[in-house]
Design a protein around this motif. Sequence first.
Motif, short mmCIF file in Angstrom:
data_model
loop_
_atom_site.label_atom_id
_atom_site.label_comp_id
_atom_site.label_asym_id
_atom_site.label_seq_id
_atom_site.Cartn_x
_atom_site.Cartn_y
_atom_site.Cartn_z
N VAL A 18 0.88 -1.58 0.07
CA VAL A 18 -0.02 0.01 -0.06
C VAL A 18 1.01 1.10 -0.06
CG1 VAL A 18 -1.67 1.50 1.52
CG2 VAL A 18 -2.14 -1.08 1.23
N LEU A 19 1.82 1.26 1.00
CA LEU A 19 2.93 2.55 0.90
C LEU A 19 3.63 2.49 -0.35
CD1 LEU A 19 4.33 1.92 4.36
CD2 LEU A 19 2.50 3.42 3.82
N PHE A 61 2.37 1.73 -3.41
CA PHE A 61 1.24 2.20 -4.16
C PHE A 61 1.05 3.60 -4.32
CE2 PHE A 61 -2.88 3.21 -5.54
CZ PHE A 61 -3.26 2.41 -6.67
N LEU A 62 1.18 4.21 -3.08
CA LEU A 62 0.93 5.66 -2.58
C LEU A 62 2.04 6.53 -3.17
CD1 LEU A 62 -0.57 5.47 0.77
CD2 LEU A 62 -1.92 5.88 -1.40
N LEU A 63 3.37 5.76 -2.94
CA LEU A 63 4.57 6.40 -3.42
C LEU A 63 4.73 6.52 -5.03
CD1 LEU A 63 7.22 7.83 -2.65
CD2 LEU A 63 8.31 5.63 -2.59
N PHE A 66 2.00 6.53 -7.13
CA PHE A 66 0.84 7.36 -7.06
C PHE A 66 1.41 8.78 -6.97
CE2 PHE A 66 -2.53 10.25 -5.83
CZ PHE A 66 -3.64 9.73 -6.65
N ASN A 67 2.11 9.20 -6.02
CA ASN A 67 2.58 10.57 -5.95
C ASN A 67 3.77 10.90 -7.07
OD1 ASN A 67 2.71 12.99 -4.28
ND2 ASN A 67 4.68 12.48 -3.84
N ARG A 86 2.08 11.44 -10.29
CA ARG A 86 1.23 13.00 -10.36
C ARG A 86 2.32 13.97 -10.51
NH1 ARG A 86 -1.82 14.57 -4.94
NH2 ARG A 86 0.32 14.74 -4.25
N ALA A 88 -1.17 1.94 -10.45
CA ALA A 88 -1.21 3.22 -9.50
C ALA A 88 -1.07 4.36 -10.64
CB ALA A 88 0.18 3.07 -8.57
N THR A 107 -3.63 7.17 -11.06
CA THR A 107 -3.17 8.72 -11.05
C THR A 107 -3.19 9.65 -12.13
OG1 THR A 107 -1.32 7.96 -9.41
CG2 THR A 107 -1.12 10.08 -10.53
#
Length: 302
Positions: free
Chosen positions: A189-190, A192-194, A196-197, A200, A291, A295
């Motif tokens: 999950v972490l 994936f968020l990284l 994602f960012n 972006r 991801a 995004t």
Amino acid sequence: MRFQYVLQEIGHGLRRNLTMVIAVIVSTAVALTMLGAGLLMWQQTKAMEGYWYGKVQIAVYMCNQNDVGNAPNCSSAVTPAQQTAIKAKLEATPFVTQVIFESQAEAFQNYENEYGKTALGQNATQSFLESDFRVKLSDPSKYQIIEGAVGGMPGVATVVDEQQLLAPLFTFIHIAEYTAVGVAAVMLVLAFLLIFNTVRLSAFSRRRETGIMRLVGASNFYIQMPFLLEGAVAGLFGGLMASGVLIGIKAFFIDGIVAPHLTSIQFIGWGPFVFIVPVLLGAGILMAVIASAFTLRKYLRV
């Protein structure tokens, strides 16, 4: 589609966000390493269960003089007739593949070999131990069949399933296995968020050129392809790094250090890596692509 342009954009994007890309690769590698460790522990547990459960036996202990009055079936020490009846019953019971008799003398010798130098071994006598039948089953989970067949027969003191002695060990291994998979889920999950960012920020920094591409008629897929491939490359390198770490642990730590000193444990070979490595590579790429796609769909306005 001009693939040369796409490849150039991938290279520019990776260089432009090098620090973030490295962070994505490392976080993805950590997550996939934990995932791979969980899968390998699952395979190790299966291998150990198959190895040990194939060796464990059921012990049918017969009455000795010390059991008289202390066990419901022990009105006296087991007689030859009772012993013969117990053996015949065991041999006629389904799933029984082997019945081995161990006399008091043999049990005492084995006990001395195991505990002879301890206080327990020095104080034990032959009369303290019980003769027994060692029963091997084709299906070790059918312990209750033996209990039901001979557990109430005269001359039988207790029926012990040695498989139960291993239960705490496998419970601990399963807990460690589930913990590794749980940590892997959090790390995924972490990661994936990284990703994602990172995508972006990359899309935001190139919003002007993507806007121009849209004005001249470029399709959404053509515009988004460089971003998707950047994420895929980062995920692939993360998967390769995780695979390398697991292979190194297996080759140098498990096979080189641990296995020679723990010969009683049946360690897994290289077979599980045949499917675990592709799983890690595929998971890294798929996670990064999903991801990136998510995004771009939300933040890329062209």
